[in-house]
Design a protein around this motif. Structure first.
Motif, PDB file in Angstrom:
ATOM      1  N   ASP A  12      15.448  -8.502   3.927  1.00 41.80           N
ATOM      2  CA  ASP A  12      16.142  -9.272   3.121  1.00 41.80           C
ATOM      3  C   ASP A  12      17.332  -8.476   2.669  1.00 41.80           C
ATOM      4  OD1 ASP A  12      17.401 -10.036   0.246  1.00 41.80           O
ATOM      5  OD2 ASP A  12      15.643 -11.835   0.668  1.00 41.80           O
ATOM      6  N   ASP A  13      18.501  -9.086   2.624  1.00 40.48           N
ATOM      7  CA  ASP A  13      20.040  -8.419   2.521  1.00 40.48           C
ATOM      8  C   ASP A  13      20.229  -7.958   1.297  1.00 40.48           C
ATOM      9  OD1 ASP A  13      20.150 -10.887   1.983  1.00 40.48           O
ATOM     10  OD2 ASP A  13      22.205 -10.865   2.676  1.00 40.48           O
ATOM     11  N   THR A  15      19.018  -5.723  -1.856  1.00 40.64           N
ATOM     12  CA  THR A  15      18.221  -4.208  -2.252  1.00 40.64           C
ATOM     13  C   THR A  15      17.393  -4.457  -3.153  1.00 40.64           C
ATOM     14  OG1 THR A  15      20.028  -3.052  -1.274  1.00 40.64           O
ATOM     15  CG2 THR A  15      18.289  -1.996  -2.667  1.00 40.64           C
ATOM     16  N   VAL A  16      17.899  -5.165  -4.390  1.00 40.96           N
ATOM     17  CA  VAL A  16      17.144  -5.348  -5.595  1.00 40.96           C
ATOM     18  C   VAL A  16      16.013  -6.460  -5.356  1.00 40.96           C
ATOM     19  CG1 VAL A  16      17.012  -6.399  -7.822  1.00 40.96           C
ATOM     20  CG2 VAL A  16      18.902  -4.902  -7.210  1.00 40.96           C
ATOM     21  N   VAL A  17      16.139  -7.678  -4.167  1.00 44.92           N
ATOM     22  CA  VAL A  17      15.118  -8.157  -3.937  1.00 44.92           C
ATOM     23  C   VAL A  17      13.895  -7.438  -3.171  1.00 44.92           C
ATOM     24  CG1 VAL A  17      14.516 -10.263  -2.502  1.00 44.92           C
ATOM     25  CG2 VAL A  17      16.680 -10.386  -4.076  1.00 44.92           C
ATOM     26  N   ARG A  18      14.256  -6.874  -2.301  1.00 41.97           N
ATOM     27  CA  ARG A  18      13.278  -5.887  -1.556  1.00 41.97           C
ATOM     28  C   ARG A  18      12.483  -5.008  -2.506  1.00 41.97           C
ATOM     29  NH1 ARG A  18      18.070  -4.687   1.838  1.00 41.97           N
ATOM     30  NH2 ARG A  18      17.746  -2.589   1.289  1.00 41.97           N
ATOM     31  N   ALA A  19      13.201  -4.428  -3.290  1.00 38.07           N
ATOM     32  CA  ALA A  19      12.638  -3.578  -4.293  1.00 38.07           C
ATOM     33  C   ALA A  19      11.528  -4.445  -5.226  1.00 38.07           C
ATOM     34  CB  ALA A  19      13.535  -2.816  -5.320  1.00 38.07           C
ATOM     35  N   GLY A  20      11.847  -5.504  -5.532  1.00 40.14           N
ATOM     36  CA  GLY A  20      10.953  -6.328  -6.421  1.00 40.14           C
ATOM     37  C   GLY A  20       9.935  -6.632  -5.484  1.00 40.14           C
ATOM     38  N   LEU A  21       9.766  -7.053  -4.250  1.00 41.23           N
ATOM     39  CA  LEU A  21       9.198  -7.534  -3.509  1.00 41.23           C
ATOM     40  C   LEU A  21       8.216  -6.422  -3.185  1.00 41.23           C
ATOM     41  CD1 LEU A  21      10.881  -9.717  -0.767  1.00 41.23           C
ATOM     42  CD2 LEU A  21       9.223 -10.451  -2.648  1.00 41.23           C
ATOM     43  N   ARG A  22       8.728  -5.276  -2.874  1.00 40.63           N
ATOM     44  CA  ARG A  22       7.631  -4.126  -2.686  1.00 40.63           C
ATOM     45  C   ARG A  22       6.612  -3.958  -3.953  1.00 40.63           C
ATOM     46  NH1 ARG A  22       7.333   0.725   0.400  1.00 40.63           N
ATOM     47  NH2 ARG A  22       9.210   0.286   1.614  1.00 40.63           N
ATOM     48  N   ALA A  35       7.888  -0.948   5.850  1.00 40.53           N
ATOM     49  CA  ALA A  35       9.473  -0.755   6.162  1.00 40.53           C
ATOM     50  C   ALA A  35      10.145  -2.116   5.337  1.00 40.53           C
ATOM     51  CB  ALA A  35       9.666  -0.798   7.423  1.00 40.53           C
ATOM     52  N   GLU A  36      11.171  -1.820   4.924  1.00 39.29           N
ATOM     53  CA  GLU A  36      11.978  -3.001   4.329  1.00 39.29           C
ATOM     54  C   GLU A  36      13.448  -2.695   4.940  1.00 39.29           C
ATOM     55  OE1 GLU A  36      13.937  -1.757   0.404  1.00 39.29           O
ATOM     56  OE2 GLU A  36      11.524  -1.390   0.225  1.00 39.29           O
ATOM     57  N   VAL A  37      14.078  -3.997   5.445  1.00 44.28           N
ATOM     58  CA  VAL A  37      15.454  -3.823   6.231  1.00 44.28           C
ATOM     59  C   VAL A  37      16.327  -4.779   5.662  1.00 44.28           C
ATOM     60  CG1 VAL A  37      14.211  -3.067   8.434  1.00 44.28           C
ATOM     61  CG2 VAL A  37      14.377  -5.475   7.823  1.00 44.28           C
ATOM     62  N   GLY A  38      17.610  -4.653   5.951  1.00 42.09           N
ATOM     63  CA  GLY A  38      18.433  -5.797   5.675  1.00 42.09           C
ATOM     64  C   GLY A  38      19.160  -6.750   6.298  1.00 42.09           C
ATOM     65  N   ARG A  60      18.355 -16.847   5.408  1.00 42.26           N
ATOM     66  CA  ARG A  60      19.888 -16.599   5.762  1.00 42.26           C
ATOM     67  C   ARG A  60      20.411 -15.413   5.025  1.00 42.26           C
ATOM     68  NH1 ARG A  60      21.971 -22.699   3.791  1.00 42.26           N
ATOM     69  NH2 ARG A  60      20.094 -23.944   5.071  1.00 42.26           N
ATOM     70  N   PHE A  61      20.854 -14.527   6.180  1.00 37.71           N
ATOM     71  CA  PHE A  61      21.278 -13.288   5.698  1.00 37.71           C
ATOM     72  C   PHE A  61      22.857 -13.319   5.473  1.00 37.71           C
ATOM     73  CE2 PHE A  61      17.370 -12.117   8.207  1.00 37.71           C
ATOM     74  CZ  PHE A  61      17.021 -11.199   7.194  1.00 37.71           C
ATOM     75  N   GLY A  62      23.308 -12.706   4.263  1.00 39.56           N
ATOM     76  CA  GLY A  62      24.897 -12.610   4.022  1.00 39.56           C
ATOM     77  C   GLY A  62      25.633 -11.980   5.255  1.00 39.56           C
ATOM     78  N   ASN A  63      25.061 -11.167   5.855  1.00 43.11           N
ATOM     79  CA  ASN A  63      25.625 -10.524   6.933  1.00 43.11           C
ATOM     80  C   ASN A  63      25.269 -11.012   8.329  1.00 43.11           C
ATOM     81  OD1 ASN A  63      23.311  -9.420   6.942  1.00 43.11           O
ATOM     82  ND2 ASN A  63      23.508  -7.385   7.058  1.00 43.11           N
ATOM     83  N   ALA A  64      25.027 -12.381   8.265  1.00 42.01           N
ATOM     84  CA  ALA A  64      24.495 -12.833   9.458  1.00 42.01           C
ATOM     85  C   ALA A  64      25.889 -13.243  10.586  1.00 42.01           C
ATOM     86  CB  ALA A  64      24.038 -14.415   9.199  1.00 42.01           C
ATOM     87  N   GLU A  65      27.090 -13.352   9.995  1.00 42.65           N
ATOM     88  CA  GLU A  65      27.977 -13.379  10.792  1.00 42.65           C
ATOM     89  C   GLU A  65      28.460 -12.313  11.754  1.00 42.65           C
ATOM     90  OE1 GLU A  65      29.882 -11.657   6.922  1.00 42.65           O
ATOM     91  OE2 GLU A  65      28.276 -13.089   7.649  1.00 42.65           O
ATOM     92  N   HIS A  66      27.589 -11.149  11.444  1.00 43.32           N
ATOM     93  CA  HIS A  66      27.659  -9.828  12.316  1.00 43.32           C
ATOM     94  C   HIS A  66      26.322  -9.672  12.977  1.00 43.32           C
ATOM     95  CE1 HIS A  66      31.549  -9.139  10.728  1.00 43.32           C
ATOM     96  NE2 HIS A  66      30.936  -8.885   9.428  1.00 43.32           N
ATOM     97  N   GLY A  67      25.513 -10.703  12.992  1.00 44.18           N
ATOM     98  CA  GLY A  67      24.183 -10.450  13.583  1.00 44.18           C
ATOM     99  C   GLY A  67      23.409 -11.680  13.622  1.00 44.18           C
TER     100      GLY A  67
END
Length: 215
Positions: A12-13, A15-22, A35-38, A60-67
């Motif tokens: 997930d792009d 950080t707060v969402v990833r921390a909460g999910l973990r 692991a967690e990735v963005g 949908r990743f907010g940085n998907a225009e670059h990936g």
């Protein structure tokens, strides 16, 4: 008897969402986050190395225009790691999004606003070869099945796409090289087919039926 925890990767792009999910997932005795990735790209790269049991993937990743986006990441992961299940964890519950994810190989689809128990159940079901779907997602799919099929002409689809982008009748007419009267005729037909009486409702119903995908 000691149970070997399911090894999870979070993609997930935010950080707060990833921390909460973990924190949420590691509160369950049969889960461990490895692991967690963005981004979708990172999800594929790290998963190939770690081979987790389940990947929790944002749509949908907010940085998907670059990936790559979540659906493409699912497609790549299922090809590279057939033994790893992917569960989509997203804010988007539209029929088109669900179908795209499942067709790409996702084994689950859960909403971020849903109950933690739905997430836990989806992860466990996906890990054992099942399909884990949030109740709201199931409702969308069932609604799609029981709703009579609807066909819009290509011109009607063009009109409603432009309408969804905020174009006025005059702007739609200019874009499609039509008269405003012709555009109004198309809209009347679209409203009748969708069973609505205004622009906002037409867009909403078209999205629900999978006839229009908002970006």
């Amino acid at each position: 008897m000691t149970v070997t925890p399911l090894r999870l990767l979070i993609a997930d792009d935010h950080t707060v969402v990833r921390a909460g999910l973990r924190a949420l997932l590691e509160g369950e005795p049969d889960f461990t986050v490895v692991a967690e990735v963005g981004s979708g790209d990172e999800a594929v790269r790290i998963a190939v190395g770690l081979r987790p049991d389940v990947v929790l993937m944002d749509l949908r990743f907010g940085n998907a225009e670059h990936g790559i986006d979540g659906v493409e990441a699912v497609r790549m992961l299922t090809a590279e790691l057939p033994g790893t299940a992917v569960v989509m964890l997203t804010s988007y519950s539209g029929h088109a999004d669900v179908v795209r994810a499942l067709q790409a190989g996702a084994r689950g689809y859960v909403l971020k606003a849903g109950l933690p128990e739905e997430l836990f159940r989806a992860v466990r079901e996906a890990a054992t070869g099942g399909i884990g779907l949030a109740s709201e997602v199931v409702g969308h799919l069932v609604g799609r099945v029981v709703t009579p099929p609807l066909e819009l002409s290509e011109r009607e689809k063009e009109v409603i796409r432009l309408m969804a982008d905020g174009h006025s009748n005059r702007s739609i007419a200019q874009s499609l090289f039509l008269s405003e009267a012709t555009v109004k005729t198309h809209l009347v037909r679209v409203y009748r087919k969708l069973g609505v009486d205004n622009r906002a409702a037409a867009v909403s119903e078209a999205v629900r039926r999978g006839l229009l995908e908002l970006t």
